[in-house]
Scaffold this motif. Structure first.
Motif, PDB file in Angstrom:
ATOM      1  N   GLY A 176       0.813  -1.038   0.127  1.00 23.61           N
ATOM      2  CA  GLY A 176       0.049  -0.070  -0.039  1.00 23.61           C
ATOM      3  C   GLY A 176       0.797   1.220   0.066  1.00 23.61           C
ATOM      4  N   ASP A 177       2.105   0.997  -0.469  1.00 22.18           N
ATOM      5  CA  ASP A 177       3.025   2.248  -0.656  1.00 22.18           C
ATOM      6  C   ASP A 177       3.603   2.195  -2.073  1.00 22.18           C
ATOM      7  OD1 ASP A 177       4.422   4.671   0.062  1.00 22.18           O
ATOM      8  OD2 ASP A 177       4.312   4.023   2.249  1.00 22.18           O
ATOM      9  N   SER A 182       2.024   0.202  -5.759  1.00 23.15           N
ATOM     10  CA  SER A 182       0.615   0.017  -5.624  1.00 23.15           C
ATOM     11  C   SER A 182      -0.251   1.118  -5.442  1.00 23.15           C
ATOM     12  CB  SER A 182       0.467  -0.767  -4.228  1.00 23.15           C
ATOM     13  OG  SER A 182       1.040   0.262  -3.164  1.00 23.15           O
ATOM     14  N   GLY A 184      -1.868   2.617  -2.818  1.00 23.68           N
ATOM     15  CA  GLY A 184      -2.303   3.062  -1.444  1.00 23.68           C
ATOM     16  C   GLY A 184      -2.984   2.156  -0.396  1.00 23.68           C
ATOM     17  N   TYR A 185      -3.057   1.024  -0.759  1.00 20.82           N
ATOM     18  CA  TYR A 185      -3.486  -0.191  -0.006  1.00 20.82           C
ATOM     19  C   TYR A 185      -3.233  -1.468  -0.273  1.00 20.82           C
ATOM     20  CZ  TYR A 185      -6.749  -2.596   2.915  1.00 20.82           C
ATOM     21  OH  TYR A 185      -7.304  -3.602   4.078  1.00 20.82           O
ATOM     22  N   TYR A 187      -4.051  -4.387  -1.620  1.00 22.36           N
ATOM     23  CA  TYR A 187      -5.201  -4.894  -2.176  1.00 22.36           C
ATOM     24  C   TYR A 187      -4.892  -6.122  -2.656  1.00 22.36           C
ATOM     25  CZ  TYR A 187      -7.784  -0.561  -2.568  1.00 22.36           C
ATOM     26  OH  TYR A 187      -8.415   0.781  -2.283  1.00 22.36           O
ATOM     27  N   LYS A 190      -7.135  -8.504  -0.435  1.00 23.59           N
ATOM     28  CA  LYS A 190      -8.451  -8.405  -0.660  1.00 23.59           C
ATOM     29  C   LYS A 190      -8.921  -8.807  -2.163  1.00 23.59           C
ATOM     30  CE  LYS A 190      -9.016  -6.061   3.214  1.00 23.59           C
ATOM     31  NZ  LYS A 190      -9.673  -6.615   4.369  1.00 23.59           N
ATOM     32  N   TYR A 228       1.043   1.315   8.102  1.00 29.15           N
ATOM     33  CA  TYR A 228       0.003   2.194   8.153  1.00 29.15           C
ATOM     34  C   TYR A 228      -1.483   1.437   8.348  1.00 29.15           C
ATOM     35  CZ  TYR A 228       3.311   4.585   5.155  1.00 29.15           C
ATOM     36  OH  TYR A 228       4.536   5.217   4.459  1.00 29.15           O
ATOM     37  N   PHE A 229      -1.286   0.060   8.392  1.00 31.04           N
ATOM     38  CA  PHE A 229      -2.476  -0.901   8.589  1.00 31.04           C
ATOM     39  C   PHE A 229      -2.535  -1.537   9.568  1.00 31.04           C
ATOM     40  CE2 PHE A 229      -1.351  -0.006   4.017  1.00 31.04           C
ATOM     41  CZ  PHE A 229      -2.238   0.799   3.613  1.00 31.04           C
ATOM     42  N   GLU A 232      -5.332  -3.133  11.178  1.00 34.35           N
ATOM     43  CA  GLU A 232      -6.010  -4.393  10.465  1.00 34.35           C
ATOM     44  C   GLU A 232      -4.966  -5.565  10.417  1.00 34.35           C
ATOM     45  OE1 GLU A 232      -7.833  -3.719   6.710  1.00 34.35           O
ATOM     46  OE2 GLU A 232      -7.231  -1.554   6.710  1.00 34.35           O
TER      47      GLU A 232
END
Length: 420
Positions: A176-177, A182, A184-185, A187, A190, A228-229, A232
């Protein structure tokens, strides 16, 4: 711009000439006898087929197959697609394609590999982008992954160096960086289609190289899940563990020999992701930058190694002073930790093994990267002289050749490699 077109055509030709100055050896028709043996785990150690213990000491071929903004000195233009976009704005599609061709041919050559072998490096970690195995246009080419892998393998077979293949940029993005190109997340965790594609690429690689001992192993994904995550993290860690388990299972259906390298989560610092040991031939990898050199900084990884009787490996570290590099390398050697410092080569920067000069007009590219490019009007307003930019890119290709590089002696001594 019409008055520039004849000159641009000439400059494109000049770039092509630069990119061909150091010829890439053709693939030999007579097979080269290789003496490197497959490497596997044995308790906390790595051993070859003859039972000889191997402690990995190497460097990352960073920026070659995954361009990085800070190595190009482009500031916030810091992901491969952003670098490509900026250069497109500066010189247009044809000159850009020729630049990427020259870059891929010049930045890492057989002479670089010969040098690394000569100073005592025993393996190279090769970051790559998943797009090199797709129809996406990436660095001016499509589906070019095996072209560059095979080239490097030939050189490393001749010089007797192992290669660790590192998927630095995974489909969907694993951090996500910027470092994985990527959005920003992460993914990847997911997206079923992204996980399917990632698995498909690794199986394709394993099928091709299942009998190639120059490949020391497969580093499935670099630095998954950014800090950052962390809210989660439990769920993302579990998804990463499931993905690791799936890819290992599918690789093992075609390749039972090669060692698998698994990064911890949170920039490869967190080993909580390893819910259980899912394969007997796995090295557990951590990365660590910018800290005071003390035993407690690596003790958790040592404890994991000793508890589970598995090898550990620091796949990235460095980017620091010569003294720090020496101190941390000494600590790793004292604790018998396999290591690979980042990176091998950078422009106008002493924090790596090899260095090369920044071109005279390259500051124009740096300044443009820092300028306002938020609209087409701003792009037109801030774009520098195209001929000077082309000249800077020409000179970059020439300067990046091994013959025009110079060694950062203090950094290299810090790694306990040979310095003439």
């Amino acid at each position: 711009m019409k008055q520039y077109l004849p000159l641009i055509a000439i400059i494109v030709l000049i770039i092509t000439m630069f990119s061909c100055k150091e010829n890439i050896p053709e693939k030999t028709e007579k097979p080269i006898e290789h003496t490197l043996n497959f490497v596997k785990t044995k308790g906390t150690k790595l051993v070859d087929d003859q039972g000889n213990e191997i402690t990995l000491k190497g460097t990352n071929l960073g920026n070659w197959l995954v361009p990085e903004g800070y190595m190009f000195k482009m500031g916030q233009v810091n992901a491969p697609r952003k670098i490509d976009e900026l250069l497109y704005e500066l010189v247009g599609p044809d000159s850009l394609q020729v630049f990427w061709k020259g870059f891929l041919n010049n930045y890492i050559t057989h002479n670089d590999i010969k040098y690394l072998k000569s100073i005592g490096v025993n393996h190279l970690r090769l970051p790559f982008h998943y797009k090199m195995f797709t129809d996406d246009l990436y660095m001016g080419e499509r589906n070019a992954g095996f072209k560059y892998f095979d080239r490097l393998i030939d050189w490393c077979r001749e010089e007797q160096l192992y290669i660790l293949l590192d998927m630095h940029c995974a489909p969907g993005g694993q951090t996500g960086d910027n470092i994985d190109d990527s959005y920003g997340y992460p993914y990847l965790f997911k997206s079923k289609s992204s996980q399917d594609l990632m698995t498909e690429i690794w199986v394709k690689i394993a099928e091709r190289y299942k009998n190639e001992p120059v490949i020391i192993g497969y580093d499935l994904v670099n630095e998954p899940i950014a800090h950052y995550f962390e809210d989660e993290l439990d769920n993302l860690n579990h998804q990463l563990f499931l993905l690791y388990s799936r890819i290992i299972k599918e690789i093992r259906e075609v390749d039972a020999k090669h060692t698998i390298f698994l990064n911890g989560s949170v920039w490869s610092t967190n080993f909580d992701v390893f819910e259980e040991l899912v394969d007997s031939n796995v090295v557990y990898e951590f990365h660590k930058y910018w800290f005071d050199v003390k035993q407690e900084e690596i003790q958790d990884y040592i404890d994991f190694r000793d508890k589970h009787q598995v090898p550990i490996y620091i796949g990235e570290t460095g980017e620091n002073t010569d003294e720090w590099v020496n101190d941390f390398r000494t600590l790793l050697d004292k604790n018998e930790v396999n290591w690979c410092f980042w990176p091998y080569k950078k422009m106008n920067n002493p924090k790596g093994i090899m260095n090369f000069n920044q071109p005279e007009d390259y500051h124009l590219i740096i300044e443009y990267a820092e300028s306002d490019r938020s609209s087409f009007a701003k792009i037109r307003e801030n774009r520098p002289d195209i001929l000077k930019v082309q000249n800077a890119l020409n000179q970059y290709l020439e300067n990046s050749l091994y013959k025009n590089n110079f060694v950062n002696k203090g950094y290299t001594k810090g790694l306990s490699f040979k310095v003439d």
